[in-house]
Write a protein that holds these residues in place. Structure first.
Motif, PDB file in Angstrom:
ATOM      1  N   ASP A 165       0.719  -1.248   0.071  1.00 53.58           N
ATOM      2  CA  ASP A 165       0.111  -0.044  -0.023  1.00 53.58           C
ATOM      3  C   ASP A 165       0.974   1.266  -0.038  1.00 53.58           C
ATOM      4  N   MET A 166       0.706   2.169  -0.936  1.00 53.40           N
ATOM      5  CA  MET A 166       1.399   3.419  -0.894  1.00 53.40           C
ATOM      6  C   MET A 166       0.795   4.497  -0.194  1.00 53.40           C
ATOM      7  N   GLU A 167       1.623   5.284   0.501  1.00 55.67           N
ATOM      8  CA  GLU A 167       1.141   6.474   1.309  1.00 55.67           C
ATOM      9  C   GLU A 167       0.586   7.341  -0.014  1.00 55.67           C
ATOM     10  N   PRO A 168      -0.646   8.426   0.260  1.00 55.22           N
ATOM     11  CA  PRO A 168      -0.901   9.252  -0.536  1.00 55.22           C
ATOM     12  C   PRO A 168       0.339  10.405  -0.846  1.00 55.22           C
ATOM     13  N   GLN A 169       0.327  10.260  -2.196  1.00 56.57           N
ATOM     14  CA  GLN A 169       1.695  11.158  -2.798  1.00 56.57           C
ATOM     15  C   GLN A 169       0.862  12.435  -3.663  1.00 56.57           C
ATOM     16  N   LEU A 170       1.230  13.261  -3.646  1.00 53.66           N
ATOM     17  CA  LEU A 170       0.906  14.551  -4.320  1.00 53.66           C
ATOM     18  C   LEU A 170       1.729  14.370  -5.627  1.00 53.66           C
ATOM     19  N   VAL A 171       1.033  14.447  -6.806  1.00 57.97           N
ATOM     20  CA  VAL A 171       1.434  14.191  -8.036  1.00 57.97           C
ATOM     21  C   VAL A 171       1.435  15.333  -9.082  1.00 57.97           C
ATOM     22  N   GLU A 196      -3.489  14.356  -5.519  1.00 59.66           N
ATOM     23  CA  GLU A 196      -3.243  13.570  -4.470  1.00 59.66           C
ATOM     24  C   GLU A 196      -3.615  12.034  -4.725  1.00 59.66           C
ATOM     25  N   VAL A 197      -2.576  11.059  -4.893  1.00 56.83           N
ATOM     26  CA  VAL A 197      -3.023   9.883  -5.509  1.00 56.83           C
ATOM     27  C   VAL A 197      -2.730   8.997  -4.330  1.00 56.83           C
ATOM     28  N   ASP A 198      -3.339   7.955  -4.281  1.00 54.74           N
ATOM     29  CA  ASP A 198      -3.139   7.020  -3.256  1.00 54.74           C
ATOM     30  C   ASP A 198      -3.388   5.430  -4.003  1.00 54.74           C
ATOM     31  N   ALA A 199      -2.241   4.802  -3.918  1.00 57.69           N
ATOM     32  CA  ALA A 199      -2.577   3.480  -4.898  1.00 57.69           C
ATOM     33  C   ALA A 199      -2.040   2.281  -4.174  1.00 57.69           C
ATOM     34  N   TYR A 200      -2.128   1.032  -4.847  1.00 54.60           N
ATOM     35  CA  TYR A 200      -1.679  -0.331  -4.159  1.00 54.60           C
ATOM     36  C   TYR A 200      -1.357  -1.271  -5.137  1.00 54.60           C
ATOM     37  N   LYS A 203      -6.317   3.830  -5.819  1.00 55.36           N
ATOM     38  CA  LYS A 203      -7.545   3.683  -4.917  1.00 55.36           C
ATOM     39  C   LYS A 203      -8.296   4.848  -4.764  1.00 55.36           C
ATOM     40  N   ARG A 204      -7.645   5.883  -4.723  1.00 59.35           N
ATOM     41  CA  ARG A 204      -8.274   7.145  -4.563  1.00 59.35           C
ATOM     42  C   ARG A 204      -7.310   8.298  -5.233  1.00 59.35           C
TER      43      ARG A 204
END
Length: 184
Positions: free
Chosen positions: A85-91, A100-104, A182-183
């Motif tokens: 699970d990735m921490e939400p990141q600003l892209v 802000e992207v939240d991925a896995y 995810k979001r």
């Protein structure tokens, strides 16, 4: 006379108990959902119930197995899909929009010996893959416009992210199956 018989039985009972404990310590059970690497003196020597994608459950080699107590340790590895699970990141996209992207990512351990040699545990593999996922995702999305994330082009971006992460994961004996946002 009676004391001699008691002492002889006491020694034989102690020896029998020690032998029974050694026999129990040498038997291990590996369920279908796990594979186990037998490590002798820090070096992997064999794999029990190795991951094989084309063999159905029940025919993989799971069940009872034997090891040499004290000299051989067992490293258990999950055969099921694992998630990093990735921490939400600003892209920052090419059109200068920020999101802000939240991925896995989902992955499997396909080479348990390589995983034990390079990372040691599945938790360490996850720790190693997390910053790589973040980096690959930011690089790939940074090449695209915000609008492309909302179109069918998003699938191509996810494939590129998966392929980039899979390349790094192979060094740890893992295979990345899927990457999802995810979001956003």
């Amino acid at each position: 006379m009676l004391a001699d018989i008691w002492n002889d039985h006491k020694v034989s009972i102690t020896a029998l108990c020690a032998l029974a404990l050694a026999a129990l310590a040498s038997v291990v059970v590996v369920p279908e959902t796990q594979q186990a690497v037998v490590v002798r003196v820090g070096e992997p020597v064999r794999v029990i119930n190795r991951f094989q994608p084309d063999i159905e459950f029940g025919k993989t080699g799971a069940g009872l197995s034997f090891r040499i107590p004290i000299f051989e340790q067992l490293e258990r590895i999950d055969k099921r899909l694992l998630t990093v699970d990735m921490e939400p990141q600003l892209v920052l996209f090419t059109d200068q929009l920020r999101l802000e992207v939240d991925a896995y990512a989902r992955f499997l351990i396909i080479d348990p010996v390589k995983m034990v040699r390079t990372a040691g545990t599945t938790e360490r593999v996850e720790q190693q893959l997390k910053p790589i996922l973040t980096s690959v995702l930011r690089q790939e999305l940074g090449k695209r416009t915000f609008q492309s994330l909302l179109t069918a082009d998003r699938g191509a971006a996810m494939l590129n992210i998966r392929d980039g992460l899979d390349l790094a994961a192979r060094e740890y004996g893992a295979q990345v199956i899927d990457v999802r946002i995810k979001r956003a």
